[in-house]
Write an enzyme that holds these catalytic residues in place. Structure first.
Site, PDB file in Angstrom:
ATOM      1  N   LYS A   1      43.608   7.020 -22.849  1.00  0.00           N
ATOM      2  CA  LYS A   1      42.286   7.533 -22.504  1.00  0.00           C
ATOM      3  C   LYS A   1      41.162   7.807 -23.869  1.00  0.00           C
ATOM      4  O   LYS A   1      41.418   8.391 -24.670  1.00  0.00           O
ATOM      5  CB  LYS A   1      42.611   9.121 -21.826  1.00  0.00           C
ATOM      6  CG  LYS A   1      40.804   9.585 -20.779  1.00  0.00           C
ATOM      7  CD  LYS A   1      41.398  10.930 -20.514  1.00  0.00           C
ATOM      8  CE  LYS A   1      40.261  11.244 -20.457  1.00  0.00           C
ATOM      9  NZ  LYS A   1      39.731  12.613 -20.065  1.00  0.00           N
TER      10      LYS A   1
ATOM     11  N   TRP B   1      34.957  26.257 -14.662  1.00  0.00           N
ATOM     12  CA  TRP B   1      35.065  24.940 -14.074  1.00  0.00           C
ATOM     13  C   TRP B   1      33.796  25.666 -12.933  1.00  0.00           C
ATOM     14  O   TRP B   1      33.483  25.013 -12.083  1.00  0.00           O
ATOM     15  CB  TRP B   1      36.060  24.778 -13.555  1.00  0.00           C
ATOM     16  CG  TRP B   1      37.192  23.870 -14.598  1.00  0.00           C
ATOM     17  CD1 TRP B   1      37.988  24.190 -14.914  1.00  0.00           C
ATOM     18  CD2 TRP B   1      36.222  22.255 -14.864  1.00  0.00           C
ATOM     19  NE1 TRP B   1      38.126  22.898 -16.262  1.00  0.00           N
ATOM     20  CE2 TRP B   1      37.496  21.859 -15.453  1.00  0.00           C
ATOM     21  CE3 TRP B   1      35.902  21.466 -13.838  1.00  0.00           C
ATOM     22  CZ2 TRP B   1      37.702  20.157 -16.158  1.00  0.00           C
ATOM     23  CZ3 TRP B   1      35.909  20.144 -14.700  1.00  0.00           C
ATOM     24  CH2 TRP B   1      36.899  19.653 -15.355  1.00  0.00           C
TER      25      TRP B   1
ATOM     26  N   GLN C   1      37.760  13.627 -12.666  1.00  0.00           N
ATOM     27  CA  GLN C   1      37.266  14.787 -12.554  1.00  0.00           C
ATOM     28  C   GLN C   1      37.210  14.935 -10.786  1.00  0.00           C
ATOM     29  O   GLN C   1      36.692  16.332  -9.881  1.00  0.00           O
ATOM     30  CB  GLN C   1      34.594  14.945 -12.598  1.00  0.00           C
ATOM     31  CG  GLN C   1      35.158  14.982 -14.112  1.00  0.00           C
ATOM     32  CD  GLN C   1      35.226  15.907 -14.522  1.00  0.00           C
ATOM     33  OE1 GLN C   1      35.026  17.075 -14.298  1.00  0.00           O
ATOM     34  NE2 GLN C   1      35.275  15.851 -15.883  1.00  0.00           N
TER      35      GLN C   1
ATOM     36  N   TRP D   1      35.575  19.282 -11.842  1.00  0.00           N
ATOM     37  CA  TRP D   1      34.430  19.147 -11.259  1.00  0.00           C
ATOM     38  C   TRP D   1      34.108  18.891  -9.379  1.00  0.00           C
ATOM     39  O   TRP D   1      33.404  19.553  -8.393  1.00  0.00           O
ATOM     40  CB  TRP D   1      33.012  18.686 -12.311  1.00  0.00           C
ATOM     41  CG  TRP D   1      31.946  18.388 -11.502  1.00  0.00           C
ATOM     42  CD1 TRP D   1      31.054  19.619 -11.347  1.00  0.00           C
ATOM     43  CD2 TRP D   1      30.273  17.698 -10.892  1.00  0.00           C
ATOM     44  NE1 TRP D   1      29.752  19.396 -11.307  1.00  0.00           N
ATOM     45  CE2 TRP D   1      29.137  18.760 -11.282  1.00  0.00           C
ATOM     46  CE3 TRP D   1      30.522  15.768 -11.091  1.00  0.00           C
ATOM     47  CZ2 TRP D   1      28.500  18.316 -10.550  1.00  0.00           C
ATOM     48  CZ3 TRP D   1      29.192  15.668 -10.595  1.00  0.00           C
ATOM     49  CH2 TRP D   1      28.308  16.775 -10.573  1.00  0.00           C
TER      50      TRP D   1
ATOM     51  N   ASP E   1      26.868  21.598 -20.022  1.00  0.00           N
ATOM     52  CA  ASP E   1      27.900  23.309 -19.747  1.00  0.00           C
ATOM     53  C   ASP E   1      28.594  23.552 -21.555  1.00  0.00           C
ATOM     54  O   ASP E   1      28.539  22.555 -21.899  1.00  0.00           O
ATOM     55  CB  ASP E   1      28.873  21.872 -19.655  1.00  0.00           C
ATOM     56  CG  ASP E   1      30.622  23.240 -18.736  1.00  0.00           C
ATOM     57  OD1 ASP E   1      30.563  23.712 -18.618  1.00  0.00           O
ATOM     58  OD2 ASP E   1      31.899  22.420 -18.677  1.00  0.00           O
TER      59      ASP E   1
ATOM     60  N   PRO F   1      26.938  18.143 -16.165  1.00  0.00           N
ATOM     61  CA  PRO F   1      27.237  18.873 -17.378  1.00  0.00           C
ATOM     62  C   PRO F   1      27.657  17.850 -18.153  1.00  0.00           C
ATOM     63  O   PRO F   1      29.078  18.601 -17.493  1.00  0.00           O
ATOM     64  CB  PRO F   1      26.892  20.318 -16.472  1.00  0.00           C
ATOM     65  CG  PRO F   1      28.210  20.551 -15.934  1.00  0.00           C
ATOM     66  CD  PRO F   1      27.835  19.062 -15.124  1.00  0.00           C
TER      67      PRO F   1
ATOM     68  N   LYS G   1      37.167  12.776 -27.450  1.00  0.00           N
ATOM     69  CA  LYS G   1      36.600  13.261 -28.758  1.00  0.00           C
ATOM     70  C   LYS G   1      37.740  13.743 -29.304  1.00  0.00           C
ATOM     71  O   LYS G   1      38.480  13.547 -30.685  1.00  0.00           O
ATOM     72  CB  LYS G   1      35.468  14.008 -28.188  1.00  0.00           C
ATOM     73  CG  LYS G   1      34.308  13.647 -27.706  1.00  0.00           C
ATOM     74  CD  LYS G   1      33.186  14.218 -27.688  1.00  0.00           C
ATOM     75  CE  LYS G   1      33.266  15.246 -26.717  1.00  0.00           C
ATOM     76  NZ  LYS G   1      32.339  16.010 -26.430  1.00  0.00           N
TER      77      LYS G   1
END
Length: 732
Positions: A676, A586, A622, A626, A88, A49, A679
């Protein structure tokens, strides 16, 4: 007349894609690709998500490209491939965005704005850019169910999380403990170990380090030292990279079997005669030994005062001994103030600890139980107490003299910030208590959302005892097909081997509430596992005379502040209030295999047919996010899932504790400087612009090469997309 292929006088890939997308939508191609395979073997895919409180970037295209390729391939092979989208919606990123938008801080919540209003703003913000995400998904031709997504803030989703937590609670895998945890003053919250190990959280920084001198108390315990100095003062040298923790010092820890020496010398700053204790193996870090003497008692070096460039100070070894000989020796408090006084008789003594090494420093560890895990453990062992001289905003409390109210790090981006560590060292130099002060470059953890340094801080937190099933998680990981294999065996495998218990609770406002109610004296508590159970407990409390009128089924919401208004009744008749903590976001995403179907409250057959996943794919960042939380939760509740399915006469042969069978961990998309894309950092590329200009297929083709999928890819948009467009042009 026979049908003819459409002829093109010019080729515009974006225009062709628009035509094809329109046809797919008109014909409901995606929906038919599933309905036409009803009854066929399923290929299970889980969508990780994303958060829709911000715009998507070009780096979100890479994993979606891989996902779409695999799912389309399996569809063409005859499998039924459902792809349920998800969002999410809880957690720190949402809160930070709302606070910036409202111009408030955490301290203002409940004062300038109510918790209810604040959470309403968060709910409004979380899906603000959902339409743009849906647009990108559609333009990419990425087939996923956008009409029926799972949304983590919905009551049904939260109820499944409560069910999972109840199962962990009943198995004694959910517990509360005071522990030293990574804490982000800038975000106002504790962090779990997997949050602390997100890519880029450890940064090389230069901090002021200090080797300081703690003056020994001249008593019978230390007589063997003072006999060698004729009663002159003796100092224990300890090294720290966090001088701001010195006002919280309560002990000095040495290694029991480490060799130490008592040295007669001069203080380099004041040039006052001084006798100091240091580990023999680290003597060379502070003293010159050109004759390479063995540092036995009586060895000495005498220097001329200066060679014109630096001062040289002579030394003499007065005594040698083991660390265990120092145990229990008392010393004077280094920085006494009104706020850090203690009457604990065990404080300000030398302690023994196996964690002390001679790799750096002095072999004597400044021990402040409030700000270090090892410090806390040895402090508990010796009962020295705890001094918390820094508040949760990251600044010194009142009562610390000239340092009161000052931030230990620049958490407020104050252009006029003056480093308090430097000022502490200057003070100690003047007082003949500093032996060496210098800049020290080291890797230090930062908050993954604010980029500000974390502190290790004593927190009253709830944990999941993941270590109890560590062996299961390690063995299950060996059965997962990792691409690349090295990520599963290395990065992920090493993480599992060295795991710690999961710090689950968060002291925030917008998130899944921890479903534990307890009495004020903490003698009785209950963990709620469903809405039905909660309603029954409310009825019992109402019958006992407690007022729960604020919580109505008409506007049922499982968030703060509504659940905090509920008073339950304990078996002995005492009122029980919910503990204030929320759940690590998480946990929300790691529980999606169950919560996306509102299991076990409904959709059990659908769940049984879609668990575990045959395939998942996300970025390598992740691995400890995740991927880990999916793996941990499924491993912990394996028996509970089997029991639920058996009770409904559903097959359990697929349930082995894994959440997924195959995982592709694609590389990160970097900007042209090798950073990296994020946003938060503002270095993303607009994916809509590249798709409109070069086409979605050209944009995706950039990421299709295996080396891009599995490694780090530094993107130069014009060059890469143009070359990909040319390839497609020639193919067509």
């Amino acid at each position: 007349m026979a049908n003819k292929y459409k002829e093109f006088t010019s080729l515009s890939l974006p225009d062709i894609e628009k035509e094809i997308l329109a046809q797919w939508q008109q014909q409901q191609a995606f929906e038919k690709s599933i309905s036409l395979r009803e009854g066929a073997e399923t290929f299970v895919f889980y969508e990780g998500p994303p958060s829709a409180n911000g715009m998507p970037g070009i780096h979100h295209v890479i994993s979606r490209t891989i996902k779409d390729m695999v799912c389309r391939y399996k569809t063409m092979k005859g499998f039924k491939v459902q792809r349920k989208g998800g969002w999410d919606t809880h957690g720190l990123p949402v809160e930070i965005g709302v606070e910036k938008e409202l111009g408030i801080t955490k301290k203002d919540i409940g004062v300038k704005i109510s918790v209810e209003e604040y959470n309403r703003k968060c709910r409004e913000a979380v899906l603000r850019y959902k339409n743009k995400w849906d647009e990108l998904t559609t333009k990419m031709g990425y087939w996923v169910d956008l009409k029926n997504p799972y949304i983590t803030f919905e009551n049904n989703y939260i109820e499944t999380l409560w069910w999972l937590l109840k199962k962990l609670y009943d198995k004694d895998l959910l517990y509360e403990s005071i522990n030293i945890q990574p804490y982000s003053p800038a975000a106002g919250t504790g962090l779990s170990s997997h949050e602390l190990n997100q890519p880029g959280t450890y940064k090389d920084v230069k901090d002021t380090s200090a080797t300081v001198v703690f003056n020994v108390v001249n008593n019978e315990k230390a007589q063997f030292l003072f006999d060698k100095t004729n009663g002159e003062d003796i100092g224990l040298m300890a090294w720290t990279t966090t001088p701001w923790t010195l006002p919280s010092n309560l002990g000095l820890t040495v290694g029991p079997n480490i060799d130490y020496v008592l040295v007669q010398t001069k203080n380099p700053y004041t040039e006052i005669d001084q006798n100091v204790v240091i580990a023999k193996a680290l003597f060379h870090k502070y003293f010159e030994n050109p004759l390479n003497l063995s540092l036995e008692e009586g060895d000495a070096e005498i220097f001329e005062n200066s060679d014109g460039k630096k001062k040289h100070f002579g030394w003499k070894i007065l005594n040698t001994f083991k660390g265990k000989d120092l145990e229990g020796i008392m010393y004077h408090q280094l920085m006494p103030y009104e706020a850090n006084q203690t009457d604990n008789p065990n404080a300000f003594k030398v302690l023994l600890g196996d964690f002390v090494t001679t790799e750096d420093g002095t072999g004597i560890v400044h021990t402040a139980p409030a700000f270090g895990a090892d410090d806390y453990k040895v402090g508990q062992k010796y009962g020295i107490g705890i001094l918390i001289m820094v508040d949760k905003e990251g600044k010194f409390i009142d009562g610390l003299g000239e340092f009161s109210g000052r931030y230990v790090k620049n958490y407020k981006d104050d252009p006029n910030y003056e480093d308090v560590n430097v000022d502490i060292c200057v003070k100690l130099k003047k007082e003949n208590k500093a032996f060496k002060v210098e800049k020290y470059e080291h890797s230090y953890p930062h908050c993954w959302r604010t980029d500000k340094p974390i502190l290790y801080y004593p927190l009253d937190a709830w944990f999941i005892k993941t270590t109890a099933l560590k062996d299961r998680m390690v063995e299950l990981n060996k059965t997962i097909n990792w691409k690349p294999k090295s990520t599963g065996e290395g990065r992920f495998g090493n993480w599992l081997e060295n795991m710690v218990d999961w710090n689950l609770s968060r002291s925030r406002f917008w998130g899944t509430p921890l479903p534990v109610w307890r009495t004020e004296d903490k003698s009785e508590e209950i963990c709620i596992g469903s809405v039905e159970e909660l309603k029954k407990e409310i009825e019992k409390a109402n019958a006992a005379g407690f007022d729960n009128s604020k919580f109505t089924t008409h506007e049922f919401d499982l968030h703060k502040p509504f659940v905090d208004d509920i008073t339950l009744v304990s078996p002995s008749g005492k009122p029980m209030k919910r503990v204030s903590d929320l759940v690590d976001v998480w946990f929300d995403s790691g529980a999606m295999p169950f919560a996306q179907w509102h299991f076990p409250f409904e959709n059990k057959e659908i769940f049984a047919d879609n668990y575990p996943a045959d395939f998942i794919c996300e970025g390598v960042d992740q691995t400890r996010g995740w991927f880990y939380t999916l793996h941990a939760i499924s491993s912990l509740v394996k028996e509970d899932i089997v029991e639920e399915l058996k009770n409904s006469n559903l097959p359990t042969n697929n349930v082995d504790g894994r959440a997924y069978k195959t995982v592709v961990s694609n590389g990160l998309v970097l900007d042209k400087y090798g950073n990296k894309m994020s946003k938060r950092l503002g270095n993303t590329i607009d994916p809509f612009e590249t798709i409109d200009k070069y086409s979605a297929d050209a944009t995706s083709l950039v990421f299709n090469d295996e080396c891009f999928a599995l490694g780090q890819f530094k993107i130069r948009p014009r060059r890469h997309q143009r070359s990909a467009a040319q390839i497609l042009w020639h193919i067509i």
